[in-house]
Design an enzyme around this catalytic site. Structure first.
Site, mmCIF file in Angstrom:
data_model
loop_
_atom_site.group_PDB
_atom_site.id
_atom_site.type_symbol
_atom_site.label_atom_id
_atom_site.label_comp_id
_atom_site.label_asym_id
_atom_site.label_seq_id
_atom_site.Cartn_x
_atom_site.Cartn_y
_atom_site.Cartn_z
ATOM 1 C CG ASP A 272 -0.356 0.022 2.517
ATOM 2 O OD1 ASP A 272 0.779 -0.454 2.647
ATOM 3 O OD2 ASP A 272 -0.988 0.530 3.465
ATOM 4 C CB THR B 200 4.940 0.476 -3.174
ATOM 5 O OG1 THR B 200 5.914 0.081 -2.205
ATOM 6 C CG2 THR B 200 5.589 0.566 -4.530
ATOM 7 C CG ASP C 99 1.956 -6.991 6.262
ATOM 8 O OD1 ASP C 99 2.635 -7.862 6.821
ATOM 9 O OD2 ASP C 99 2.288 -5.791 6.197
ATOM 10 N N GLY D 8 2.415 -8.672 10.270
ATOM 11 C CA GLY D 8 1.122 -8.386 9.625
ATOM 12 C C GLY D 8 0.678 -6.951 9.748
ATOM 13 C CG HIS E 242 12.671 -8.727 9.484
ATOM 14 N ND1 HIS E 242 12.782 -8.155 10.731
ATOM 15 C CD2 HIS E 242 12.180 -7.764 8.671
ATOM 16 C CE1 HIS E 242 12.403 -6.888 10.668
ATOM 17 N NE2 HIS E 242 12.030 -6.625 9.433
ATOM 18 C CB ILE E 243 12.271 -15.834 10.461
ATOM 19 C CG1 ILE E 243 13.643 -15.735 11.121
ATOM 20 C CG2 ILE E 243 11.974 -17.263 10.036
ATOM 21 C CD1 ILE E 243 13.764 -16.443 12.429
ATOM 22 C CD GLN E 244 6.310 -13.705 10.662
ATOM 23 O OE1 GLN E 244 5.097 -13.701 10.687
ATOM 24 N NE2 GLN E 244 7.031 -12.882 11.394
HETATM 25 O O1 F6P Z 1 4.740 -5.012 5.597
HETATM 26 C C1 F6P Z 1 5.560 -6.102 5.790
HETATM 27 C C2 F6P Z 1 6.150 -6.078 7.174
HETATM 28 O O2 F6P Z 1 6.990 -7.203 7.327
HETATM 29 C C3 F6P Z 1 5.134 -6.008 8.300
HETATM 30 O O3 F6P Z 1 4.511 -7.226 8.579
HETATM 31 C C4 F6P Z 1 5.976 -5.472 9.416
HETATM 32 O O4 F6P Z 1 5.188 -4.798 10.375
HETATM 33 C C5 F6P Z 1 6.902 -4.513 8.712
HETATM 34 O O5 F6P Z 1 6.944 -4.914 7.350
HETATM 35 C C6 F6P Z 1 8.297 -4.486 9.274
HETATM 36 O O6 F6P Z 1 9.027 -3.518 8.603
HETATM 37 P P1 F6P Z 1 10.621 -3.411 8.706
HETATM 38 O O7 F6P Z 1 11.211 -4.448 7.818
HETATM 39 O O8 F6P Z 1 10.916 -2.033 8.258
HETATM 40 O O9 F6P Z 1 10.986 -3.651 10.135
#
Ligand code: F6P
Length: 381
Positions: free
Chosen positions: A136, A138, A160, A203, A305-307
Protein backbone atom coordinates in the site's frame (compact mmCIF):
# COMPACT_ATOMS: atom_id res chain seq x y z
CA UNK A 1 -13.81 0.78 -8.01
CA UNK A 2 -13.88 -0.31 -11.66
CA UNK A 3 -12.80 -3.89 -12.23
CA UNK A 4 -11.77 -5.49 -15.50
CA UNK A 5 -11.11 -9.13 -16.22
CA UNK A 6 -8.02 -9.57 -18.35
CA UNK A 7 -9.01 -11.00 -21.64
CA UNK A 8 -6.17 -13.08 -22.99
CA UNK A 9 -8.17 -13.53 -26.21
CA UNK A 10 -6.03 -10.98 -27.99
CA UNK A 11 -3.19 -12.36 -30.04
CA UNK A 12 0.39 -11.36 -29.32
CA UNK A 13 0.45 -9.61 -32.70
CA UNK A 14 -2.62 -7.49 -31.98
CA UNK A 15 -1.32 -6.65 -28.52
CA UNK A 16 2.00 -5.66 -30.10
CA UNK A 17 0.18 -3.45 -32.57
CA UNK A 18 -1.71 -1.76 -29.74
CA UNK A 19 1.57 -1.15 -27.93
CA UNK A 20 3.18 0.31 -31.03
CA UNK A 21 0.33 2.76 -31.39
CA UNK A 22 0.97 3.92 -27.82
CA UNK A 23 4.73 3.86 -28.40
CA UNK A 24 5.60 1.73 -25.41
CA UNK A 25 9.17 0.67 -25.99
CA UNK A 26 11.00 1.03 -22.72
CA UNK A 27 9.55 0.14 -19.34
CA UNK A 28 10.98 0.69 -15.86
CA UNK A 29 10.43 -1.91 -13.12
CA UNK A 30 10.85 -1.26 -9.41
CA UNK A 31 10.25 -3.10 -6.17
CA UNK A 32 9.18 -0.90 -3.24
CA UNK A 33 8.58 -1.37 0.48
CA UNK A 34 9.82 -4.32 2.51
CA UNK A 35 11.33 -7.32 0.73
CA UNK A 36 8.95 -10.20 0.19
CA UNK A 37 9.20 -13.78 -1.10
CA UNK A 38 8.19 -13.86 -4.77
CA UNK A 39 9.53 -10.44 -5.81
CA UNK A 40 12.11 -12.05 -8.08
CA UNK A 41 9.45 -14.28 -9.62
CA UNK A 42 7.55 -11.12 -10.62
CA UNK A 43 10.67 -9.34 -11.95
CA UNK A 44 11.50 -12.44 -13.99
CA UNK A 45 7.97 -12.81 -15.37
CA UNK A 46 7.69 -9.12 -16.27
CA UNK A 47 11.08 -9.12 -18.00
CA UNK A 48 10.70 -12.40 -19.88
CA UNK A 49 7.10 -11.70 -20.94
CA UNK A 50 7.94 -8.16 -22.07
CA UNK A 51 10.99 -9.32 -24.01
CA UNK A 52 9.57 -12.48 -25.51
CA UNK A 53 6.07 -11.23 -26.35
CA UNK A 54 6.71 -7.58 -27.18
CA UNK A 55 10.45 -7.10 -27.61
CA UNK A 56 10.38 -4.25 -25.08
CA UNK A 57 13.39 -2.80 -23.32
CA UNK A 58 13.15 -3.40 -19.58
CA UNK A 59 14.99 -1.19 -17.15
CA UNK A 60 15.43 -2.23 -13.52
CA UNK A 61 15.16 0.71 -11.12
CA UNK A 62 17.32 0.11 -8.05
CA UNK A 63 16.04 0.29 -4.46
CA UNK A 64 12.47 1.29 -5.17
CA UNK A 65 11.67 4.96 -5.63
CA UNK A 66 15.15 5.85 -4.39
CA UNK A 67 16.47 4.67 -7.76
CA UNK A 68 14.13 7.12 -9.48
CA UNK A 69 15.29 9.96 -7.22
CA UNK A 70 18.97 9.10 -7.71
CA UNK A 71 18.70 7.95 -11.35
CA UNK A 72 20.04 4.48 -10.56
CA UNK A 73 18.80 2.11 -13.22
CA UNK A 74 20.15 -0.83 -15.21
CA UNK A 75 18.92 -2.83 -18.19
CA UNK A 76 17.28 -6.18 -17.54
CA UNK A 77 17.45 -8.99 -20.06
CA UNK A 78 16.89 -12.75 -20.04
CA UNK A 79 20.35 -13.38 -18.57
CA UNK A 80 19.80 -10.85 -15.77
CA UNK A 81 16.64 -12.63 -14.60
CA UNK A 82 17.91 -16.16 -15.11
CA UNK A 83 17.98 -18.38 -12.00
CA UNK A 84 16.15 -15.91 -9.75
CA UNK A 85 12.73 -17.60 -9.55
CA UNK A 86 13.58 -19.45 -6.37
CA UNK A 87 15.48 -16.62 -4.67
CA UNK A 88 14.01 -14.58 -1.84
CA UNK A 89 14.50 -10.81 -1.63
CA UNK A 90 14.76 -8.73 -4.79
CA UNK A 91 17.64 -8.48 -7.26
CA UNK A 92 16.77 -4.78 -7.69
CA UNK A 93 16.99 -3.94 -4.00
CA UNK A 94 14.15 -2.17 -2.24
CA UNK A 95 13.44 0.65 0.14
CA UNK A 96 10.63 1.38 2.56
CA UNK A 97 11.77 4.89 3.44
CA UNK A 98 11.86 6.77 0.19
CA UNK A 99 8.81 8.85 -0.59
CA UNK A 100 9.77 11.30 -3.37
CA UNK A 101 7.14 13.75 -2.09
CA UNK A 102 8.92 13.92 1.27
CA UNK A 103 12.45 12.85 0.46
CA UNK A 104 15.10 13.07 3.16
CA UNK A 105 18.54 13.27 1.52
CA UNK A 106 21.36 11.35 3.25
CA UNK A 107 22.89 13.42 6.04
CA UNK A 108 19.93 15.82 6.22
CA UNK A 109 16.67 15.82 8.15
CA UNK A 110 14.65 18.13 5.94
CA UNK A 111 11.85 16.60 3.85
CA UNK A 112 11.76 17.78 0.23
CA UNK A 113 9.44 17.12 -2.68
CA UNK A 114 11.64 15.65 -5.42
CA UNK A 115 8.90 14.42 -7.77
CA UNK A 116 10.20 16.81 -10.47
CA UNK A 117 13.62 15.20 -10.24
CA UNK A 118 12.06 11.75 -10.65
CA UNK A 119 10.07 12.97 -13.67
CA UNK A 120 13.29 14.29 -15.24
CA UNK A 121 14.96 10.92 -14.71
CA UNK A 122 11.98 9.06 -16.17
CA UNK A 123 12.20 11.28 -19.23
CA UNK A 124 15.99 11.14 -19.50
CA UNK A 125 15.88 7.33 -19.35
CA UNK A 126 13.14 7.28 -21.99
CA UNK A 127 10.75 5.27 -19.83
CA UNK A 128 7.28 5.04 -21.35
CA UNK A 129 5.74 3.31 -18.33
CA UNK A 130 6.58 1.90 -14.91
CA UNK A 131 5.73 -1.48 -13.44
CA UNK A 132 5.60 -0.88 -9.71
CA UNK A 133 5.75 -3.93 -7.46
CA UNK A 134 4.77 -3.15 -3.88
CA UNK A 135 2.26 -2.85 -1.08
CA UNK A 136 0.00 0.00 0.00
CA UNK A 137 2.85 2.44 0.73
CA UNK A 138 4.36 1.83 -2.71
CA UNK A 139 0.98 2.13 -4.44
CA UNK A 140 0.31 5.40 -2.60
CA UNK A 141 3.54 6.83 -4.03
CA UNK A 142 2.79 5.35 -7.47
CA UNK A 143 -0.61 7.06 -7.37
CA UNK A 144 1.16 10.45 -7.35
CA UNK A 145 3.09 9.48 -10.47
CA UNK A 146 -0.17 8.40 -12.11
CA UNK A 147 -1.62 11.84 -11.33
CA UNK A 148 1.40 13.42 -13.01
CA UNK A 149 0.65 11.43 -16.15
CA UNK A 150 3.12 8.56 -15.73
CA UNK A 151 1.62 5.26 -16.77
CA UNK A 152 2.12 2.93 -13.80
CA UNK A 153 0.97 -0.67 -13.62
CA UNK A 154 0.96 -1.98 -10.04
CA UNK A 155 1.65 -5.52 -8.87
CA UNK A 156 0.41 -6.32 -5.34
CA UNK A 157 3.10 -7.50 -2.94
CA UNK A 158 3.16 -7.98 0.82
CA UNK A 159 3.37 -10.76 3.33
CA UNK A 160 0.62 -8.90 5.25
CA UNK A 161 -2.00 -9.60 2.54
CA UNK A 162 -3.60 -6.25 3.31
CA UNK A 163 -3.63 -4.52 -0.06
CA UNK A 164 -7.06 -3.22 -1.03
CA UNK A 165 -8.59 -4.59 -4.23
CA UNK A 166 -6.96 -8.01 -4.30
CA UNK A 167 -7.97 -11.18 -2.48
CA UNK A 168 -4.34 -12.18 -2.14
CA UNK A 169 -0.87 -10.71 -2.46
CA UNK A 170 2.22 -12.71 -3.27
CA UNK A 171 4.48 -13.33 -0.27
CA UNK A 172 1.58 -14.11 2.04
CA UNK A 173 1.63 -17.87 1.39
CA UNK A 174 5.33 -18.10 2.26
CA UNK A 175 4.91 -16.09 5.47
CA UNK A 176 1.99 -18.29 6.50
CA UNK A 177 3.98 -21.44 5.76
CA UNK A 178 6.94 -20.24 7.85
CA UNK A 179 4.70 -19.15 10.74
CA UNK A 180 2.84 -22.47 10.58
CA UNK A 181 6.10 -24.41 10.79
CA UNK A 182 7.11 -22.31 13.80
CA UNK A 183 3.80 -23.07 15.51
CA UNK A 184 4.24 -26.77 14.72
CA UNK A 185 7.65 -26.68 16.39
CA UNK A 186 6.58 -24.97 19.60
CA UNK A 187 3.87 -27.61 20.11
CA UNK A 188 6.50 -30.08 21.29
CA UNK A 189 8.00 -27.75 23.90
CA UNK A 190 4.54 -26.72 25.05
CA UNK A 191 3.48 -30.34 25.48
CA UNK A 192 6.74 -31.55 27.06
CA UNK A 193 6.93 -28.71 29.59
CA UNK A 194 3.19 -28.09 30.08
CA UNK A 195 3.72 -24.52 29.05
CA UNK A 196 1.84 -21.84 27.20
CA UNK A 197 3.84 -20.91 24.11
CA UNK A 198 3.17 -17.54 22.48
CA UNK A 199 4.28 -17.01 18.87
CA UNK A 200 4.24 -13.43 17.58
CA UNK A 201 3.82 -13.03 13.85
CA UNK A 202 3.96 -9.98 11.57
CA UNK A 203 1.12 -8.39 9.62
CA UNK A 204 1.07 -4.75 10.77
CA UNK A 205 -2.57 -3.72 11.32
CA UNK A 206 -3.94 -6.81 9.58
CA UNK A 207 -4.38 -10.20 11.21
CA UNK A 208 -4.26 -12.33 8.06
CA UNK A 209 -0.95 -14.05 8.85
CA UNK A 210 -1.94 -14.80 12.46
CA UNK A 211 -5.36 -16.05 11.40
CA UNK A 212 -4.14 -18.32 8.60
CA UNK A 213 -1.04 -19.63 10.38
CA UNK A 214 -2.94 -19.94 13.66
CA UNK A 215 -5.57 -22.14 12.04
CA UNK A 216 -2.98 -24.18 10.09
CA UNK A 217 -0.71 -24.55 13.11
CA UNK A 218 -3.50 -25.49 15.51
CA UNK A 219 -3.15 -22.44 17.78
CA UNK A 220 -5.62 -22.55 20.67
CA UNK A 221 -5.71 -18.77 20.88
CA UNK A 222 -5.41 -16.41 17.92
CA UNK A 223 -5.16 -12.69 18.62
CA UNK A 224 -5.48 -10.23 15.74
CA UNK A 225 -5.65 -6.43 15.54
CA UNK A 226 -9.19 -6.47 14.18
CA UNK A 227 -10.56 -8.20 17.33
CA UNK A 228 -9.32 -6.48 20.51
CA UNK A 229 -8.72 -9.11 23.17
CA UNK A 230 -9.73 -9.32 26.81
CA UNK A 231 -6.76 -10.72 28.75
CA UNK A 232 -9.02 -12.25 31.39
CA UNK A 233 -10.89 -14.20 28.71
CA UNK A 234 -7.61 -15.47 27.27
CA UNK A 235 -6.43 -16.59 30.74
CA UNK A 236 -9.81 -18.20 31.56
CA UNK A 237 -9.67 -20.10 28.26
CA UNK A 238 -6.16 -21.41 29.00
CA UNK A 239 -7.19 -22.42 32.55
CA UNK A 240 -10.35 -24.12 31.30
CA UNK A 241 -8.24 -26.13 28.87
CA UNK A 242 -6.02 -27.12 31.79
CA UNK A 243 -9.06 -28.23 33.79
CA UNK A 244 -10.04 -30.42 30.84
CA UNK A 245 -6.62 -32.05 30.92
CA UNK A 246 -4.92 -29.95 28.21
CA UNK A 247 -1.80 -28.95 30.05
CA UNK A 248 -0.34 -26.80 27.30
CA UNK A 249 -1.70 -24.09 25.04
CA UNK A 250 -0.45 -22.33 21.93
CA UNK A 251 -1.13 -18.66 21.32
CA UNK A 252 -0.56 -17.05 17.92
CA UNK A 253 -0.56 -13.27 18.30
CA UNK A 254 -0.33 -10.74 15.52
CA UNK A 255 2.17 -7.94 16.12
CA UNK A 256 -0.66 -5.41 15.85
CA UNK A 257 -3.04 -7.08 18.32
CA UNK A 258 -4.30 -4.90 21.16
CA UNK A 259 -6.14 -5.52 24.41
CA UNK A 260 -9.59 -3.93 24.65
CA UNK A 261 -9.02 -0.20 25.17
CA UNK A 262 -5.25 -0.68 24.91
CA UNK A 263 -2.56 0.28 22.42
CA UNK A 264 -0.34 -1.54 19.96
CA UNK A 265 3.20 -2.36 21.08
CA UNK A 266 5.66 -0.30 19.02
CA UNK A 267 9.20 -1.59 18.58
CA UNK A 268 10.66 1.47 16.88
CA UNK A 269 9.73 4.75 15.25
CA UNK A 270 11.50 5.73 12.04
CA UNK A 271 10.69 9.39 11.30
CA UNK A 272 12.31 9.14 7.84
CA UNK A 273 9.81 6.49 6.75
CA UNK A 274 6.39 7.32 5.22
CA UNK A 275 4.97 4.80 7.70
CA UNK A 276 7.17 5.56 10.75
CA UNK A 277 5.67 3.04 13.20
CA UNK A 278 7.25 -0.41 13.38
CA UNK A 279 5.21 -2.81 15.47
CA UNK A 280 6.65 -5.65 17.51
CA UNK A 281 6.97 -6.92 21.04
CA UNK A 282 3.40 -7.75 21.98
CA UNK A 283 4.35 -11.44 22.32
CA UNK A 284 6.64 -11.15 25.37
CA UNK A 285 4.29 -8.62 27.01
CA UNK A 286 1.36 -10.96 26.56
CA UNK A 287 3.36 -13.99 27.72
CA UNK A 288 4.20 -12.25 31.01
CA UNK A 289 0.56 -11.32 31.49
CA UNK A 290 -0.70 -14.85 30.75
CA UNK A 291 1.86 -16.32 33.15
CA UNK A 292 0.73 -13.91 35.85
CA UNK A 293 -2.96 -14.49 35.10
CA UNK A 294 -2.81 -18.30 34.97
CA UNK A 295 0.22 -19.31 37.00
CA UNK A 296 1.34 -21.42 34.03
CA UNK A 297 4.86 -20.95 32.72
CA UNK A 298 4.56 -19.00 29.48
CA UNK A 299 7.24 -18.28 26.86
CA UNK A 300 7.25 -16.09 23.80
CA UNK A 301 8.92 -16.33 20.39
CA UNK A 302 8.96 -13.41 17.95
CA UNK A 303 9.28 -14.66 14.37
CA UNK A 304 10.09 -11.25 12.86
CA UNK A 305 11.81 -11.08 9.51
CA UNK A 306 12.22 -14.85 9.27
CA UNK A 307 8.69 -14.72 7.84
CA UNK A 308 9.88 -12.58 4.94
CA UNK A 309 13.16 -14.24 4.18
CA UNK A 310 14.33 -17.09 2.02
CA UNK A 311 12.83 -19.14 -0.72
CA UNK A 312 9.23 -18.43 -1.73
CA UNK A 313 6.83 -21.37 -1.52
CA UNK A 314 5.43 -22.72 -4.80
CA UNK A 315 2.17 -20.76 -4.47
CA UNK A 316 4.08 -17.45 -4.35
CA UNK A 317 6.29 -18.37 -7.30
CA UNK A 318 3.16 -19.21 -9.29
CA UNK A 319 1.25 -16.08 -8.20
CA UNK A 320 4.31 -13.88 -8.79
CA UNK A 321 4.70 -15.32 -12.29
CA UNK A 322 1.00 -14.83 -13.04
CA UNK A 323 1.02 -11.25 -11.72
CA UNK A 324 4.22 -10.29 -13.55
CA UNK A 325 3.01 -11.81 -16.80
CA UNK A 326 -0.39 -10.11 -16.42
CA UNK A 327 1.30 -6.74 -15.76
CA UNK A 328 3.27 -6.95 -19.02
CA UNK A 329 0.20 -7.91 -21.07
CA UNK A 330 -1.98 -5.34 -19.32
CA UNK A 331 0.44 -2.56 -20.16
CA UNK A 332 0.57 -3.58 -23.79
CA UNK A 333 -3.20 -3.81 -24.12
CA UNK A 334 -3.38 -0.09 -23.46
CA UNK A 335 -4.13 -0.05 -19.73
CA UNK A 336 -2.99 2.97 -17.74
CA UNK A 337 -2.79 3.44 -13.99
CA UNK A 338 -4.07 -0.07 -13.19
CA UNK A 339 -3.27 -2.56 -10.46
CA UNK A 340 -3.15 -6.26 -11.28
CA UNK A 341 -5.22 -8.17 -8.72
CA UNK A 342 -6.59 -11.62 -7.95
CA UNK A 343 -10.33 -11.66 -7.31
CA UNK A 344 -12.37 -14.82 -6.85
CA UNK A 345 -9.59 -16.89 -8.40
CA UNK A 346 -9.27 -14.72 -11.53
CA UNK A 347 -6.55 -12.28 -12.50
CA UNK A 348 -8.18 -8.89 -13.02
CA UNK A 349 -7.20 -5.26 -12.73
CA UNK A 350 -8.50 -2.29 -10.78
CA UNK A 351 -7.60 1.38 -10.70
CA UNK A 352 -4.23 1.74 -9.03
CA UNK A 353 -5.27 4.84 -7.12
CA UNK A 354 -8.11 2.88 -5.54
CA UNK A 355 -5.49 1.08 -3.40
CA UNK A 356 -3.96 4.32 -2.16
CA UNK A 357 -3.85 4.83 1.60
CA UNK A 358 -6.12 1.88 2.38
CA UNK A 359 -5.62 -1.45 4.12
CA UNK A 360 -7.68 -4.59 3.62
CA UNK A 361 -8.31 -5.89 7.12
CA UNK A 362 -9.84 -9.10 8.44
CA UNK A 363 -13.59 -8.62 8.89
CA UNK A 364 -15.71 -10.43 11.50
CA UNK A 365 -17.55 -12.30 8.73
CA UNK A 366 -14.32 -13.72 7.25
CA UNK A 367 -15.23 -17.42 6.82
CA UNK A 368 -11.95 -18.58 8.39
CA UNK A 369 -12.84 -16.78 11.63
CA UNK A 370 -16.06 -18.76 11.87
CA UNK A 371 -14.31 -22.04 11.09
CA UNK A 372 -11.67 -21.28 13.73
CA UNK A 373 -14.31 -20.47 16.35
CA UNK A 374 -16.17 -23.68 15.48
CA UNK A 375 -13.05 -25.72 16.20
CA UNK A 376 -12.73 -24.06 19.62
CA UNK A 377 -10.22 -21.33 18.87
CA UNK A 378 -10.32 -18.42 21.27
CA UNK A 379 -10.01 -14.90 19.84
CA UNK A 380 -9.98 -13.30 23.27
CA UNK A 381 -13.39 -11.66 22.76
O1 F6P B 1 4.74 -5.01 5.60
C1 F6P B 1 5.56 -6.10 5.79
C2 F6P B 1 6.15 -6.08 7.17
O2 F6P B 1 6.99 -7.20 7.33
C3 F6P B 1 5.13 -6.01 8.30
O3 F6P B 1 4.51 -7.23 8.58
C4 F6P B 1 5.98 -5.47 9.42
O4 F6P B 1 5.19 -4.80 10.37
C5 F6P B 1 6.90 -4.51 8.71
O5 F6P B 1 6.94 -4.91 7.35
C6 F6P B 1 8.30 -4.49 9.27
O6 F6P B 1 9.03 -3.52 8.60
P1 F6P B 1 10.62 -3.41 8.71
O7 F6P B 1 11.21 -4.45 7.82
O8 F6P B 1 10.92 -2.03 8.26
O9 F6P B 1 10.99 -3.65 10.14
Amino acid sequence: MSVKTLSPGQTTASRGAAAMSRKIRRVGVLTGGGDCPGLNAVIRAVTKSALNCYNLEIVGIEEGFLGLVQNRMRPLNNAAVSNILTQGGTILGTNNRCNPRAYVAPGTSEKRDVMDRCMEHIQAQGLDALIVIGGDGTMSVAAHFVRLGVNCIGVPKTIDNDLMGTDITFGFATAVQIATEALDRVHTTAASHHRVMVVEVMGRNAGWIALAAGVAGGADVILIPEIPYDLEKVCDFVLERQRRGKKSSIVCVSEGATPVGGKQVVSRVDPTSPDPIRLGGVGPVLAAQIEQGTGIETRATILGHIQRGGTPVAADRILGTQFGNAAAHLLMTGAEGRLVVMQKGEIRDVELISAEGKQRLVTPDTPLIRAARDVETCFGD
